[in-house]
Scaffold this motif. Structure first.
Motif, PDB file in Angstrom:
ATOM      1  N   PHE A 113       0.833  -1.230   0.000  1.00 30.97           N
ATOM      2  CA  PHE A 113       0.000   0.000   0.000  1.00 30.97           C
ATOM      3  C   PHE A 113       0.859   1.268   0.000  1.00 30.97           C
ATOM      4  N   ASN A 114       1.799   1.360   0.970  1.00 36.02           N
ATOM      5  CA  ASN A 114       2.693   2.516   1.058  1.00 36.02           C
ATOM      6  C   ASN A 114       1.961   3.837   1.140  1.00 36.02           C
ATOM      7  N   LEU A 115       0.869   3.851   1.890  1.00 37.66           N
ATOM      8  CA  LEU A 115       0.210   5.133   2.151  1.00 37.66           C
ATOM      9  C   LEU A 115       1.116   5.961   3.052  1.00 37.66           C
ATOM     10  N   TRP A 116       1.059   7.279   2.917  1.00 43.09           N
ATOM     11  CA  TRP A 116       1.898   8.143   3.759  1.00 43.09           C
ATOM     12  C   TRP A 116       1.285   8.205   5.151  1.00 43.09           C
ATOM     13  N   SER A 117       2.044   7.766   6.109  1.00 41.54           N
ATOM     14  CA  SER A 117       1.504   7.547   7.452  1.00 41.54           C
ATOM     15  C   SER A 117       1.149   8.852   8.160  1.00 41.54           C
ATOM     16  N   HIS A 118       1.731   9.986   7.731  1.00 46.12           N
ATOM     17  CA  HIS A 118       1.479  11.248   8.443  1.00 46.12           C
ATOM     18  C   HIS A 118       0.294  12.002   7.868  1.00 46.12           C
ATOM     19  N   LYS A 119      -0.371  11.429   6.874  1.00 42.01           N
ATOM     20  CA  LYS A 119      -1.514  12.122   6.279  1.00 42.01           C
ATOM     21  C   LYS A 119      -2.771  11.254   6.373  1.00 42.01           C
ATOM     22  N   TYR A 160      -6.508   8.162   9.650  1.00 34.38           N
ATOM     23  CA  TYR A 160      -5.105   7.942   9.271  1.00 34.38           C
ATOM     24  C   TYR A 160      -4.930   6.494   8.842  1.00 34.38           C
ATOM     25  N   SER A 162      -3.076   4.085   9.568  1.00 34.54           N
ATOM     26  CA  SER A 162      -2.886   3.031  10.560  1.00 34.54           C
ATOM     27  C   SER A 162      -4.201   2.591  11.198  1.00 34.54           C
ATOM     28  N   ARG A 163      -5.263   3.374  11.013  1.00 34.22           N
ATOM     29  CA  ARG A 163      -6.554   2.999  11.594  1.00 34.22           C
ATOM     30  C   ARG A 163      -7.391   2.153  10.630  1.00 34.22           C
ATOM     31  N   LEU A 164      -6.864   1.904   9.420  1.00 35.93           N
ATOM     32  CA  LEU A 164      -7.642   1.205   8.397  1.00 35.93           C
ATOM     33  C   LEU A 164      -7.214  -0.255   8.288  1.00 35.93           C
ATOM     34  N   SER A 165      -8.127  -1.091   7.819  1.00 39.05           N
ATOM     35  CA  SER A 165      -7.762  -2.474   7.526  1.00 39.05           C
ATOM     36  C   SER A 165      -6.917  -2.486   6.261  1.00 39.05           C
ATOM     37  N   GLY A 166      -6.268  -3.619   5.990  1.00 41.16           N
ATOM     38  CA  GLY A 166      -5.425  -3.725   4.805  1.00 41.16           C
ATOM     39  C   GLY A 166      -6.202  -3.477   3.526  1.00 41.16           C
ATOM     40  N   GLN A 169      -6.877   0.136   3.223  1.00 36.10           N
ATOM     41  CA  GLN A 169      -5.655   0.871   2.850  1.00 36.10           C
ATOM     42  C   GLN A 169      -5.369   0.709   1.364  1.00 36.10           C
TER      43      GLN A 169
ATOM     44  N   GLY B 124       9.180   2.339   1.225  1.00 33.72           N
ATOM     45  CA  GLY B 124       7.982   2.230   0.399  1.00 33.72           C
ATOM     46  C   GLY B 124       7.229   3.542   0.279  1.00 33.72           C
ATOM     47  N   GLN B 125       7.204   4.314   1.383  1.00 28.29           N
ATOM     48  CA  GLN B 125       6.477   5.587   1.334  1.00 28.29           C
ATOM     49  C   GLN B 125       7.210   6.584   0.444  1.00 28.29           C
ATOM     50  N   ARG B 150       8.323  13.209  13.034  1.00 33.94           N
ATOM     51  CA  ARG B 150       7.525  12.451  14.006  1.00 33.94           C
ATOM     52  C   ARG B 150       8.368  11.383  14.680  1.00 33.94           C
ATOM     53  N   PRO B 230      -6.483   0.044  15.746  1.00 33.19           N
ATOM     54  CA  PRO B 230      -6.773  -1.318  15.299  1.00 33.19           C
ATOM     55  C   PRO B 230      -6.101  -1.562  13.952  1.00 33.19           C
ATOM     56  N   ALA B 232      -5.704  -4.274  11.152  1.00 35.67           N
ATOM     57  CA  ALA B 232      -6.230  -5.569  10.729  1.00 35.67           C
ATOM     58  C   ALA B 232      -5.823  -5.869   9.303  1.00 35.67           C
ATOM     59  N   GLY B 233      -5.552  -7.098   9.065  1.00 29.67           N
ATOM     60  CA  GLY B 233      -5.396  -7.553   7.684  1.00 29.67           C
ATOM     61  C   GLY B 233      -4.132  -7.107   7.006  1.00 29.67           C
ATOM     62  N   VAL B 234      -3.143  -6.592   7.756  1.00 30.08           N
ATOM     63  CA  VAL B 234      -1.905  -6.168   7.112  1.00 30.08           C
ATOM     64  C   VAL B 234      -0.847  -7.243   7.342  1.00 30.08           C
TER      65      VAL B 234
END
Lengths: 265, 243, 288
Positions: A113-119, A160, A162-166, A169, B124-125, B150, B230, B232-234
């Motif tokens: 996925f490589n979503l930007w974790s700070h956004k 954000y 990190s709060r989403l499921s795979g 994401q 990756g990011q 951060r 939470p 999940a699924g990662v």
């Protein structure tokens, strides 16, 4: 999904969306790509299959130059990415700015996925449109919300990653790639990092995009999914393309023992 | 313990607080700017600057701040060339010497913190940003630096507190910060215990305020970490397909 | 200069704290006899006291201490103690006497007891030859503070100094009588306070315009190699808050020790030993 629209057909009259010629890539002594040639036409959905280490992900990364090939050319939407040879023998883009402009027209979806974790999810989707394409923010936000709605996570816009499921994401990552309105979409094993029960939701989104007539290259292990949605299936083994053609031909029995073994998995 | 004397001392030390805070704030700001530049040089391996920065960090982390302060304050003053140069306008003042020593010192520690943080930004990011057409300063400003910041904040918060306390060395080059005033009161009263207790209390209060500030900044910058996320699924079931 | 993040003052305070807790019993046991005495000096104020490169202490104070102990038939240990913690550590019981060119002034007399003075010369000023203060002539007569006979001289001298010191900065060692002198008699002059004798470095660097210290110390300083550029100037002050000269400090309740030291000092004065040691270190007689 909209079953009323007939699948768009590839148009061979126009120049190919992606054209690869004589592509070679090595990591040290290991040659990963041994001279790859193939075309993807506008509106064509190409699935690239192959076992681990067959070079399929590397091929995808060479198309948007996340990996620089040692030899060969890549042409995207009629523009060839010019490479010059460095003093140490490797190559680099002749014009980094031109490469950035080209990358902006290629959407890429990663295995992780490589979503930007700070956004937030919305922040991820509007980042490149506002800062690379420099489009008005309000317009980008409206488009981003529409895209998030399309991939089914409109309610997650302010969360954000990190709060989403795979699966959520990966759908956000697809929306992020679509936000640049790319000429071609690259999917690099988009469901490989997902729990089995989350694979379906991502495949449904990709299928819907295929039905819209988008040009897409998909590296995947989902054989039946590939057979279902692809115009062309490419089977790679040990750095070369062994089989290529419409799925019904490629999967015809007895054609290639390695492919047969791969399909049976 | 004489509590009346203690409270008198406390009041007498208050005028030193602005000096202490100003020294700490300015040196941290200057130092952080330098630290960021140094960290980028190190991460990018920009030669020959890379070697200079490695040497700089080695020297400034490997010697006591007090030695650095004395070399800058007394050492540089030995050279007539420096005394007749423009730099002497600043170097002749204990304030600027202390500020310079503190800033150079924290820059060395800060650059290592930031270097580690920059290296910890997930590959990756960065790749995802490159794939969107971002590169160079845009990529750094929008993606790499915010993520690194951060990562760096807890360690840098520590450095803030160390610097608050390190400013006390400025009193040794005659500055009237909290410690400087404390030393003067001890000289007049010969009662070190009460005076150091009062001075220590002031440093404790400043540090505590700073800890709170850093905590607020951390919460602000990491809204997703406010309560357990939470996940999940990662990566739980990564499918490996073998022929 | 010790290189540590702990300032020496902090160290002294810690020592003081520890000493408060552990020492009283030992002190009481020793109260009457005084056949062993622990003496502290600074070890950084030549020629009064200095530390040799091998770490041993030497100087006028050290020679005098040894001579005193010989007279008192006491076993002595002499240790070095940084100046800014030297009185607190005495009162904390870390040692019994300070022989460190300490001027017996009223402010200190509130917290310690002094013997009779063993060296007197007053305090004066030092500047560099390229400073305009060098034009103020050195006057080799002692002006006694609080002495009615010297009141007019003092008034005239201070008026002259106040004019000459406009815009000048004095570098002074903290907790010295020079600092007190500036606070009381020249309050408008800007001063910078140093922990040790680093003010000399800043005088050489031009950060401060003058330093003020005991004549005996300064007259030795200007004789050193590399200090040819330094010059004494202005009047010489003594008495009042500057004290009657250097004396030995002991804890206020140790009267027996003080009396013993007084007696020994008188003996050394009378038989010329003090003069002999003085000639060795100063080249002139500082006997009060």
């Amino acid at each position: 999904m909209n079953q009323m629209t007939p699948p768009a057909q590839p148009d061979p009259a126009l120049p190919p969306a992606v054209s690869v010629r004589g592509l070679r890539k090595r990591y040290g002594k290991l040659e990963v790509l041994k001279g790859i040639n193939f075309d993807a036409h506008r509106g064509e959905v190409v699935s690239i299959l192959g076992s681990s280490g067959s070079g399929k992900s590397t091929l995808l990364r060479c198309i948007n130059m996340l990996e620089i090939p040692e030899a060969g050319t890549v042409t995207v939407d009629g523009t060839e990415i010019a490479l010059v040879t460095r003093r140490d023998g490797g190559r680099r883009p002749a014009d980094p700015r031109a490469m950035d402009q080209l990358r902006a027209r290629i959407g890429m979806v990663f295995q992780d996925f490589n979503l930007w974790s700070h956004k937030t999810v919305l922040g991820n989707v509007i980042e490149a449109p506002t800062h690379v394409q420099k489009r008005p923010r309000a317009e980008c936000i409206a488009e981003a919300r529409a895209l998030l709605d399309k991939v089914g996570i409109a309610d997650k816009a302010d969360q954000y990653p990190s709060r989403l499921s795979g699966g959520q994401q990966q759908r956000a990552a697809i929306a992020r790639a679509l936000a640049m309105n790319p000429a071609v979409m690259l999917f690099d094993e988009p469901t490989s990092a997902l729990d089995p029960e989350l694979v379906g939701e991502v495949l449904r989104v990709i299928r819907a995009l295929a039905e819209e007539g988008r040009t897409m290259l998909i590296v995947t292990h989902e054989v039946s999914f590939a057979r279902d949605i692809s115009d062309t299936v490419v089977f790679m083994n040990d750095g070369v393309i062994e089989e290529s053609g419409p799925p019904e031909e490629v999967f015809a029995a007895g054609n290639n023992t390695r492919l047969a073994r791969f399909v049976e998995g | 313990m004489d509590f009346e004397f203690l409270s008198q001392t406390f009041v007498a030390l208050l005028p030193g607080i602005p000096v202490t805070l100003e020294l700490a704030t300015l040196s941290l700001m200057l130092g952080a700017g330098l630290a960021l530049a140094f960290a980028v040089v190190r991460v990018r391996r920009l030669r020959p600057l890379n070697w200079l920065v490695i040497g700089y960090v080695y020297v400034f982390r490997g010697t006591p701040l007090l030695v650095q302060l004395f070399i800058i304050y007394y050492g540089l003053a030995q050279f007539p060339e420096i005394r007749s140069s423009f730099a002497w306008t600043y170097l002749r003042e204990p304030y600027w010497c202390a500020l310079l020593a503190l800033a150079l010192n924290t820059a060395a520690y800060g650059s290592e913190i930031l270097r580690g943080a920059l290296l910890s930004v997930p590959r990756g990011q960065i790749m995802a940003a490159q794939a969107c057409g971002m590169s160079g300063f845009l990529l750094f400003r929008r993606i790499v630096f915010p993520i690194a910041l951060r990562q760096a904040l807890p360690a840098y918060g520590n450095e803030f507190i160390l610097m608050i306390k390190a400013t006390s060395l400025a009193s040794l080059v005659t500055l009237a910060d909290v410690t400087g005033i404390a030393a003067r009161i001890i000289a007049e009263t010969y009662r070190p215990v009460e005076v150091f207790v009062a001075a220590g209390t002031i440093y404790l209060a400043i540090s505590y305020g700073l800890i709170l500030l850093v905590r607020v900044a951390e919460t602000r910058l990491n809204p997703d970490r406010r309560d357990p996320a939470p996940v999940a699924g990662v990566g739980a079931a990564r499918k490996e397909v073998t022929p | 200069m010790k290189v540590t993040r702990l300032t020496q003052g902090t160290a002294a305070a810690l020592i003081a704290l520890c000493a408060h807790t552990f020492l009283p019993a030992q002190l009481q046991a020793q109260e009457k006899s005084w056949d062993t005495i622990r003496i502290a000096t600074e070890g950084a104020f030549p020629p009064f006291n200095l530390t040799r490169q091998d770490g041993t202490l030497d100087g006028y104070d050290v020679d005098l201490s040894n001579a005193l102990c010989e007279r008192m038939k006491a076993k002595c240990t002499i240790i070095a103690q940084p100046w800014d913690g030297i009185i607190p550590a005495l009162n904390a019981g870390k040692y019994d006497a300070i022989v460190a060119a300490m001027s017996a002034n009223p402010e200190r007399a509130k917290v310690v007891s002094f013997t009779i003075p063993y060296a007197a010369g007053g305090v004066t000023f030092l500047t560099s030859k390229d400073n305009s203060l060098a034009d103020v002539p050195y006057v080799d007569t002692l002006i006694r503070l609080q002495d009615p006979k010297d009141a007019d001289k003092l008034k005239a001298a201070l008026a002259e100094l106040n004019t000459a010191f406009a815009g000048k900065v004095a570098g002074l060692q903290a907790s010295t009588i020079a600092t007190e002198f500036f606070h009381k008699y020249l309050p408008d002059v800007k001063i910078r306070e140093y922990k040790g004798n680093e003010a000399e470095l800043d005088l050489a660097a031009g950060r401060v315009d003058m330093i003020m210290a005991s004549l005996m110390y300064l007259s030795d300083l200007v004789k050193q190699d590399g200090r040819e550029n330094l010059v004494l100037f202005g009047p010489r002050f003594g008495g009042g808050l500057l004290g009657q000269g250097a004396a030995i400090a002991v804890r206020q309740d140790d009267d027996a020790l003080r009396e013993k030291l007084d007696a020994a000092l008188e003996e050394l004065k009378a038989d010329g030993t003090m003069k002999e040691i003085s000639m060795k270190w100063f080249g002139f007689d500082v006997t009060p």
